[in-house]
Design a protein around this motif. Sequence first.
Motif, short mmCIF file in Angstrom:
data_model
loop_
_atom_site.label_atom_id
_atom_site.label_comp_id
_atom_site.label_asym_id
_atom_site.label_seq_id
_atom_site.Cartn_x
_atom_site.Cartn_y
_atom_site.Cartn_z
N PRO A 158 0.83 -1.21 0.00
CA PRO A 158 0.00 0.00 0.00
C PRO A 158 0.86 1.26 0.00
CG PRO A 158 -0.68 -1.54 1.73
CD PRO A 158 0.63 -2.03 1.20
N LYS A 159 0.43 2.25 -0.73
CA LYS A 159 1.11 3.54 -0.74
C LYS A 159 0.28 4.56 0.02
CE LYS A 159 3.10 7.06 -3.77
NZ LYS A 159 3.27 7.51 -5.17
N ILE A 160 0.85 5.09 1.10
CA ILE A 160 0.14 6.06 1.95
C ILE A 160 0.12 7.41 1.27
CG2 ILE A 160 0.07 7.21 4.19
CD1 ILE A 160 1.44 4.76 5.37
N LYS A 161 -1.05 8.01 1.16
CA LYS A 161 -1.20 9.32 0.55
C LYS A 161 -1.31 10.40 1.63
CE LYS A 161 -3.43 7.46 -3.59
NZ LYS A 161 -4.62 7.53 -4.49
N GLN A 162 -1.23 11.66 1.18
CA GLN A 162 -1.22 12.77 2.12
C GLN A 162 -2.59 13.06 2.73
OE1 GLN A 162 0.92 14.58 3.73
NE2 GLN A 162 -0.66 15.89 4.62
N TRP A 163 -3.66 12.98 1.94
CA TRP A 163 -4.95 13.45 2.42
C TRP A 163 -5.85 12.30 2.85
CZ3 TRP A 163 -3.84 18.04 3.48
CH2 TRP A 163 -3.06 18.82 2.64
N LEU A 164 -6.55 12.52 3.93
CA LEU A 164 -7.48 11.53 4.46
C LEU A 164 -8.77 11.52 3.64
CD1 LEU A 164 -7.11 12.15 8.31
CD2 LEU A 164 -5.70 10.74 6.80
N PRO A 165 -9.52 10.43 3.70
CA PRO A 165 -10.75 10.36 2.90
C PRO A 165 -11.79 11.36 3.37
CG PRO A 165 -10.61 8.49 4.39
CD PRO A 165 -9.29 9.19 4.45
N SER A 166 -12.66 11.75 2.46
CA SER A 166 -13.76 12.66 2.78
C SER A 166 -14.68 12.02 3.82
CB SER A 166 -14.55 12.98 1.52
OG SER A 166 -15.82 13.48 1.82
N THR A 167 -15.36 12.85 4.57
CA THR A 167 -16.33 12.33 5.55
C THR A 167 -17.47 11.58 4.87
OG1 THR A 167 -17.45 14.48 5.52
CG2 THR A 167 -15.87 14.09 7.30
N LYS A 168 -17.65 11.81 3.56
CA LYS A 168 -18.69 11.10 2.82
C LYS A 168 -18.26 9.69 2.43
CE LYS A 168 -20.51 15.39 0.80
NZ LYS A 168 -20.76 16.11 -0.47
N SER A 169 -16.98 9.41 2.60
CA SER A 169 -16.46 8.10 2.20
C SER A 169 -17.04 6.98 3.06
CB SER A 169 -14.93 8.09 2.33
OG SER A 169 -14.42 6.78 2.17
N LYS A 170 -17.34 5.85 2.40
CA LYS A 170 -17.84 4.69 3.13
C LYS A 170 -16.77 4.06 4.02
CE LYS A 170 -21.39 3.58 -0.26
NZ LYS A 170 -21.90 2.59 -1.24
N PHE A 171 -15.53 4.47 3.81
CA PHE A 171 -14.45 3.99 4.66
C PHE A 171 -14.75 4.24 6.14
CE2 PHE A 171 -10.72 5.46 7.09
CZ PHE A 171 -9.95 4.31 7.12
N TRP A 172 -15.39 5.39 6.43
CA TRP A 172 -15.62 5.78 7.82
C TRP A 172 -16.74 4.98 8.49
CZ3 TRP A 172 -11.82 8.23 9.83
CH2 TRP A 172 -11.08 9.14 9.09
N ASP A 173 -17.55 4.29 7.69
CA ASP A 173 -18.68 3.57 8.28
C ASP A 173 -18.23 2.56 9.33
OD1 ASP A 173 -20.24 5.02 6.61
OD2 ASP A 173 -20.70 3.37 5.21
N VAL A 174 -17.04 2.04 9.18
CA VAL A 174 -16.52 1.04 10.11
C VAL A 174 -16.13 1.68 11.44
CG1 VAL A 174 -14.73 -0.73 10.45
CG2 VAL A 174 -15.68 -0.32 8.16
N TYR A 175 -15.71 2.96 11.42
CA TYR A 175 -15.07 3.56 12.58
C TYR A 175 -15.85 4.70 13.25
CZ TYR A 175 -11.15 1.21 10.28
OH TYR A 175 -10.35 0.28 9.69
N LYS A 176 -16.62 5.47 12.50
CA LYS A 176 -17.20 6.68 13.08
C LYS A 176 -18.27 6.36 14.12
CE LYS A 176 -20.74 7.69 9.58
NZ LYS A 176 -21.21 8.67 8.58
N ASN A 177 -18.29 7.19 15.16
CA ASN A 177 -19.29 7.13 16.24
C ASN A 177 -19.25 5.83 17.04
OD1 ASN A 177 -20.37 9.70 15.61
ND2 ASN A 177 -21.54 8.82 13.93
N LYS A 178 -18.10 5.15 17.01
CA LYS A 178 -17.94 3.93 17.81
C LYS A 178 -16.84 4.16 18.84
CE LYS A 178 -19.51 0.81 14.15
NZ LYS A 178 -19.86 1.85 13.18
N LEU A 179 -17.20 3.96 20.10
CA LEU A 179 -16.27 4.18 21.22
C LEU A 179 -15.85 2.84 21.79
CD1 LEU A 179 -18.29 6.97 23.09
CD2 LEU A 179 -16.82 7.22 21.08
N ARG A 180 -14.56 2.71 22.06
CA ARG A 180 -14.07 1.48 22.67
C ARG A 180 -14.34 1.50 24.17
NH1 ARG A 180 -13.95 -2.80 20.75
NH2 ARG A 180 -12.43 -2.43 19.09
N VAL A 181 -15.05 0.48 24.66
CA VAL A 181 -15.31 0.31 26.10
C VAL A 181 -14.95 -1.14 26.41
CG1 VAL A 181 -16.92 0.74 27.99
CG2 VAL A 181 -17.26 1.90 25.80
N ASN A 182 -13.68 -1.41 26.62
CA ASN A 182 -13.16 -2.77 26.68
C ASN A 182 -13.82 -3.64 27.74
OD1 ASN A 182 -11.34 -3.01 24.56
ND2 ASN A 182 -9.72 -1.94 25.67
N ALA A 183 -14.13 -3.05 28.88
CA ALA A 183 -14.58 -3.86 30.02
C ALA A 183 -15.99 -4.41 29.86
CB ALA A 183 -14.49 -3.04 31.30
#
Length: 543
Positions: free
Chosen positions: A508-533
């Motif tokens: 993989p080649k890392i690029k400078q700019w992060l994906p737009s907030t409209k990107s489906k990439f964020w669906d996996v991560y946004k609004n999810k908080l880690r609460v391990n216990a």
Amino acid sequence: MEIDGDHFRKQLLSILKNIANATFISFDLEMSGITTRPKHSASDRSNDVGKPSLQHMYEESRAAAETFQVLQFGITCVEEDHERDYYLARPYNFNVSPLLLAGAFEIERKFSFSSSACEFLYRNGFNFGKIFSSGIPYLSKEEENETRTRNNERIKRTATIPDVVIPLEETETLAFYRESRNTITTWINAKKPKTEFVNVGNPKGSLNGYQRRLIHQLVRTEFPKYRTFARNDGHFMQIELLDQKQEDEVGLRWIFEALSGGDLSDIEPAWFCSTSEEDKEQNLGAITKELKEVTETLKAKKHVIVGHNLFMDLAFLYATFVGKLPILVEHFKEDIHQLFPFVIDTKYLSTHNADSMNPRVNLKELVEPFRKIQMPLIILHEQHAGYGSSFGKSHEAGYDSWMTAELFTKLTGKLYSEHQFALKKKLNKEPISSATSESESGNAYSGDEDEPGGALIDTTPRTMQDTIPSAWNEWQLNPLVPVFLSKNPFSLLDTIDDSPDEEDKDAPKIKQWLPSTKSKFWDVYKNKLRVNATESGVCDLAA
């Protein structure tokens, strides 16, 4: 950059501008305690068969947030500089004073300190004296409403107090009353009064209770636009203009309102003007226009809010600037999601799909490996260069918010490049036929919405060859600290490859700019908080 109570008002406009221009905002808190359970105690968990529920963990966090005090609030405003091809970061550190604002004299605030939490902060160089000597006070929304209610009740109550009729034979009392009136009148009629208040006292000594009542009566009946306070343990009375704008002062909560799209209409342009009367008149119009533009931008903007291990921090943030937390975790999730629609927890980002048996790792340990690589490039603004060195800064909220911003940028860049690389490999192995619809091919995270560019803004990325950052920024960003990746329990960090030059087409080649907030990439991560216990290990704010 540390902002103290004496300079907060003057610098507020520039901070608001940086928040308005930011691609994302990271934040961190330092608290006077994090749990109400006794140290080394299992509390009532001794009878639990499995992990506690999310509701159980929320109840513990709610109890802590309503018992202890936020001592520091740190934010880092990160904006995209497409001319120079880097993210520019401006960290701020605010010491939070638990002492009330002057206008909130009708309410009482109680706060607690945990000895174990304070011992930990003290060992890390935390200066508790600054909290009281130069901290920034605040009012929560709940406290502001309570203050207004009590002030209105006080006005109604004092209006019913019968006036004292001074007998004509009490010549000294009448003389005191007339002299007090003259003192107030002279101050009000002055073209340029030396102070914003006037003191009324007794040349013979401290005021007694009868004299204080007479001054209260004088101001109430003859100067209704003013109010009185007993000062120096009742030694004299102080009179000042009853300014509704001053009554509406909420202190550090202005920052919270800016982040959450709240009401900033009571901010006065005069706060940011020069003390010179001539300069003040010249600048007021321009400042008023600028403030209006900034507040309108902030009102409409939905910020990307980033933090590390956010579950408890969001509870404390809510309790500090909003008020009492909801009873149920579901209502808490709804309230937080309404305030902050796009939240990223870097702890969740770094542990997604990780094994539950991995050892605990802190923010500093997570960000260290990424400091050896430059893409995506994020640097400190020259006026905020104090955070370029990590020595003596850990567990300061401003510095931790900067580390969070750096981790978010670098880790997201890595994950997104891996995601795009895997997608391309999949598409190369499974060619899309001409009969396949555009919408079907777009289901695999393709299309314009997945092009890089933060807030995350959609812009075509450029190469790093166009512009080279200044030497001080390179040095600030990349202190060559020895890092042993084998100690890092997270496999996603173990794979970091910072070897230069040779381009590997199979990597993989890392690029400078992060994906737009409209990107489906964020669906996996946004609004999810880690609460391990907890049983699920996750708090999904949008669920």
